[in-house]
Design an enzyme around this catalytic site. Sequence first.
Site, PDB file in Angstrom:
ATOM      1  N   ASN A  14       0.868  -1.178   0.000  1.00  0.00           N
ATOM      2  CA  ASN A  14       0.000   0.000   0.000  1.00  0.00           C
ATOM      3  C   ASN A  14       0.904   1.227   0.000  1.00  0.00           C
ATOM      4  OD1 ASN A  14      -1.783   2.064   0.494  1.00  0.00           O
ATOM      5  ND2 ASN A  14      -2.381   1.382   2.558  1.00  0.00           N
ATOM      6  N   TRP A  15       0.997   1.866  -1.159  1.00  0.00           N
ATOM      7  CA  TRP A  15       1.914   3.014  -1.278  1.00  0.00           C
ATOM      8  C   TRP A  15       1.356   4.272  -0.615  1.00  0.00           C
ATOM      9  CZ3 TRP A  15       3.906   2.842  -7.095  1.00  0.00           C
ATOM     10  CH2 TRP A  15       4.715   1.711  -7.258  1.00  0.00           C
ATOM     11  N   LYS A  16       0.100   4.253  -0.234  1.00  0.00           N
ATOM     12  CA  LYS A  16      -0.573   5.431   0.346  1.00  0.00           C
ATOM     13  C   LYS A  16      -0.355   6.633  -0.579  1.00  0.00           C
ATOM     14  CE  LYS A  16      -0.248   3.269   4.824  1.00  0.00           C
ATOM     15  NZ  LYS A  16      -0.116   3.369   6.260  1.00  0.00           N
ATOM     16  N   HIS A 102      -9.458   1.281   5.326  1.00  0.00           N
ATOM     17  CA  HIS A 102      -8.186   1.507   6.023  1.00  0.00           C
ATOM     18  C   HIS A 102      -8.430   2.501   7.157  1.00  0.00           C
ATOM     19  CE1 HIS A 102      -4.064   2.624   6.819  1.00  0.00           C
ATOM     20  NE2 HIS A 102      -3.683   1.573   6.128  1.00  0.00           N
ATOM     21  N   GLU A 104      -6.835   4.934   8.113  1.00  0.00           N
ATOM     22  CA  GLU A 104      -6.607   6.341   7.740  1.00  0.00           C
ATOM     23  C   GLU A 104      -7.851   6.925   7.069  1.00  0.00           C
ATOM     24  OE1 GLU A 104      -3.004   5.518   5.590  1.00  0.00           O
ATOM     25  OE2 GLU A 104      -1.991   5.065   7.478  1.00  0.00           O
ATOM     26  N   GLU A 174      -5.094  -4.721  10.853  1.00  0.00           N
ATOM     27  CA  GLU A 174      -4.094  -3.670  11.015  1.00  0.00           C
ATOM     28  C   GLU A 174      -4.334  -2.935  12.328  1.00  0.00           C
ATOM     29  OE1 GLU A 174      -2.361  -2.572   6.846  1.00  0.00           O
ATOM     30  OE2 GLU A 174      -3.835  -1.106   7.476  1.00  0.00           O
ATOM     31  N   GLY A 180       2.713   2.547  10.841  1.00  0.00           N
ATOM     32  CA  GLY A 180       3.670   3.638  10.645  1.00  0.00           C
ATOM     33  C   GLY A 180       4.378   4.065  11.915  1.00  0.00           C
ATOM     34  N   SER A 220       3.711  -1.839  10.463  1.00  0.00           N
ATOM     35  CA  SER A 220       5.168  -1.891  10.665  1.00  0.00           C
ATOM     36  C   SER A 220       5.771  -3.255  10.365  1.00  0.00           C
ATOM     37  CB  SER A 220       5.534  -1.427  12.091  1.00  0.00           C
ATOM     38  OG  SER A 220       5.111  -0.093  12.294  1.00  0.00           O
ATOM     39  N   GLY A 241       2.920  -1.089   4.316  1.00  0.00           N
ATOM     40  CA  GLY A 241       2.948   0.343   4.017  1.00  0.00           C
ATOM     41  C   GLY A 241       4.361   0.786   3.682  1.00  0.00           C
TER      42      GLY A 241
HETATM   43  P1  13P Z   1       3.127   0.540   7.736  1.00  0.00           P
HETATM   44  O1  13P Z   1       3.643  -0.753   7.150  1.00  0.00           O
HETATM   45  O2  13P Z   1       3.850   1.752   7.203  1.00  0.00           O
HETATM   46  O3  13P Z   1       3.051   0.504   9.228  1.00  0.00           O
HETATM   47  O4  13P Z   1       1.620   0.707   7.210  1.00  0.00           O
HETATM   48  C1  13P Z   1       0.767  -0.365   7.314  1.00  0.00           C
HETATM   49  C2  13P Z   1      -0.444  -0.029   6.554  1.00  0.00           C
HETATM   50  O5  13P Z   1      -1.178   0.868   6.933  1.00  0.00           O
HETATM   51  C3  13P Z   1      -0.716  -0.783   5.323  1.00  0.00           C
HETATM   52  O6  13P Z   1      -1.987  -0.532   4.839  1.00  0.00           O
END
Ligand code: 13P
Length: 264
Positions: A14-16, A102, A104, A174, A180, A220, A241
């Site tokens: 997931n590149w966000k 997600h 977010e 998650e 993150g 993470s 992520g």
């Molecule tokens: P991180 O791997 O950066 O913690 O993010 C996880 C995530 O939100 C994947 O959708």
Amino acid sequence: MSKNTAKSKLVIGNWKMNLSFDEAEELATSIQETLADFNLQTEVAICPPFPYLELVTDLADEGEAYSAGAQNCSQFNNGAYTGEVSAKMLADMGVDFCIVGHSERRKYFKESNEVLAEKIDRLTENQVIPVVCCGETLEERKSGKHFEVVEKQLTETLFHLSKNEFEHTVIAYEPIWAIGTGETATPEQAEEMHKFIRSLVEKKYGTEIAYNTYILYGGSCNPKNAVELFSQPDVDGGLIGGASLKCGDFVDIIEAAETTTSEN
Ligand code: 13P
């Protein structure tokens, strides 16, 4: 129930909202070139921001190293919804997966379980596989509410689907406190929740579907902890992520998925 025989894993990046177009092109190309050298059992998908989706679907078609996924879609079919992208548009572009719910999006865009259920319906109608996220905050975990929270999220977003529809979905656990932050759930914490999620699926859809359902871990996950996490019997891969933005790290995580598949 726990799965007890080898099943290939699924790793999704997931590149966000990251990367310039040039960086995206370089990353997607390097991942494709690196994976071309492997004969992978693991299924891989990349979810870039919308403007880079065509780049990824083209490379996905060309190299067959990974599939393309989106990070979001509209709950509506079509019409006057400025800024939105429909599930049908994703399907027409050759997108196979779409992340839904997600944390977010729940937090910054106030997406409710009700809206997420509608998005999941649009995706299943268009044969795009929803990757449905669930997970608790740190406060919820500290107060022992994490199972209840995850059960409510899954019940209200996903469990209205028929067996046939549900078979084409993926669940991603998650924990919000691990996203993150560099703080990962321990393999035991991840396994405990994944096992719980599989038991909910079993109760609703039966043993065979529960076994076949992909339950990914996200938060993470990196090359150092991936083997231990993916070795857990109910962890079927990862939603990655930050570490999916570096070709080397992402490929190392995919290799961890490969290794643990033959181990299981
Ligand atoms: P991180 O791997 O950066 O913690 O993010 C996880 C995530 O939100 C994947 O959708």
